[in-house]
Design a protein around this motif. Structure first.
Motif, PDB file in Angstrom:
ATOM      1  N   CYS A  39       1.052  -1.472   0.025  1.00  0.00           N
ATOM      2  CA  CYS A  39      -0.115  -0.192  -0.288  1.00  0.00           C
ATOM      3  C   CYS A  39       0.826   1.513  -0.197  1.00  0.00           C
ATOM      4  O   CYS A  39       0.539   2.213  -0.510  1.00  0.00           O
ATOM      5  CB  CYS A  39      -1.009  -0.032   1.018  1.00  0.00           C
ATOM      6  N   CYS A  44      -0.604  -2.423   5.129  1.00  0.00           N
ATOM      7  CA  CYS A  44      -0.934  -3.329   4.917  1.00  0.00           C
ATOM      8  C   CYS A  44       0.039  -4.608   5.171  1.00  0.00           C
ATOM      9  O   CYS A  44       0.150  -5.477   5.687  1.00  0.00           O
ATOM     10  CB  CYS A  44      -0.623  -3.837   3.339  1.00  0.00           C
ATOM     11  N   CYS A 101       2.611 -11.129   0.198  1.00  0.00           N
ATOM     12  CA  CYS A 101       2.423 -10.516   1.609  1.00  0.00           C
ATOM     13  C   CYS A 101       3.324 -11.760   2.592  1.00  0.00           C
ATOM     14  O   CYS A 101       3.672 -11.062   4.169  1.00  0.00           O
ATOM     15  CB  CYS A 101       0.891 -10.817   2.695  1.00  0.00           C
ATOM     16  N   LEU A 146      -1.725  -7.717   6.474  1.00  0.00           N
ATOM     17  CA  LEU A 146      -3.073  -8.575   5.357  1.00  0.00           C
ATOM     18  C   LEU A 146      -2.292  -9.943   4.570  1.00  0.00           C
ATOM     19  O   LEU A 146      -1.100  -9.814   4.414  1.00  0.00           O
ATOM     20  CB  LEU A 146      -3.745  -7.137   4.674  1.00  0.00           C
ATOM     21  N   ARG A 148      -4.571 -11.144   1.482  1.00  0.00           N
ATOM     22  CA  ARG A 148      -5.683 -10.692   0.640  1.00  0.00           C
ATOM     23  C   ARG A 148      -5.472 -12.542   0.066  1.00  0.00           C
ATOM     24  O   ARG A 148      -7.407 -12.247  -0.486  1.00  0.00           O
ATOM     25  CB  ARG A 148      -4.548  -9.849  -1.298  1.00  0.00           C
TER      26      ARG A 148
END
Ligand code: FES
Ligand code: FES
Length: 167
Positions: A39, A44, A101, A146, A148
């Motif tokens: 981000c 994030c 991530c 996070l 996704r």
């Protein structure tokens, strides 16, 4: 201002432009692309690295602020031939899908285990003097990262395995 910054044990020249974020420094000046930009706004956790062992969002800080400190990225935690215990556990438990991530998750989880060893409480701790590693505690401490793809259950299992067995 320090002229160099130490990353994974090696000194690198500090960027001349004092506006360069630590994230951009790692990716574009040092060439360590394991640290991801999700981000670029601190929301994030994809850019999480360790600075003197403490996790931070590298998109929210400037490289110039860390000249006297040790920065550790996912590349400094382990290698494909010699992965860290958490890197192995993420593989064993399928703690990822796309993997974007994952470097941030593993850097965060590395710091999480150190925080527990140091008995730092979190908002989820029952006992503020000796926090235990409940699922709620892990979720709270990983809430800045996070995913996704929604690999949360497997990420939690990987962290739990290393916390309980040390491997
Ligand atoms: Fe830093 Fe998202 S890229 S928190
Ligand atoms: Fe894809 Fe987490 S594995 S975002």
């Amino acid at each position: 201002m320090s002229e160099t910054i130490k990353v994974n044990g090696s000194d690198h020249l500090m960027p001349a432009d004092a506006r360069v974020s630590l994230l951009d420094f790692l990716r574009h000046y040092v060439g360590l692309t394991g640290t991801k930009k999700g981000c670029d706004h601190g929301q994030c956790g994809a850019c999480t690295v360790l600075v003197d062992g403490v996790r931070i969002n590298s998109c929210l800080t400037l490289a110039a602020m860390h000249g006297q400190q040790e920065v550790t990225t996912i590349e400094g935690l382990g290698t494909p031939d010699a992965p860290s215990d958490l890197q192995k556990a993420f593989l064993e438990h399928d703690g990822f899908q796309c993997g974007y991530c994952t470097p941030g998750q593993i850097c965060s989880a590395t710091a999480l285990l150190d925080e527990i060893r140091a008995e730092w409480p979190s908002d989820a701790s029952d006992d503020l003097n000796a926090p235990s590693l409940s699922d709620e505690e892990i979720r709270e401490r990983m809430s800045g990262n996070l995913c996704r793809c929604g690999a949360y259950a497997n990420i939690l299992a990987a962290i739990r395995q290393v916390a309980e067995t040390g491997a």
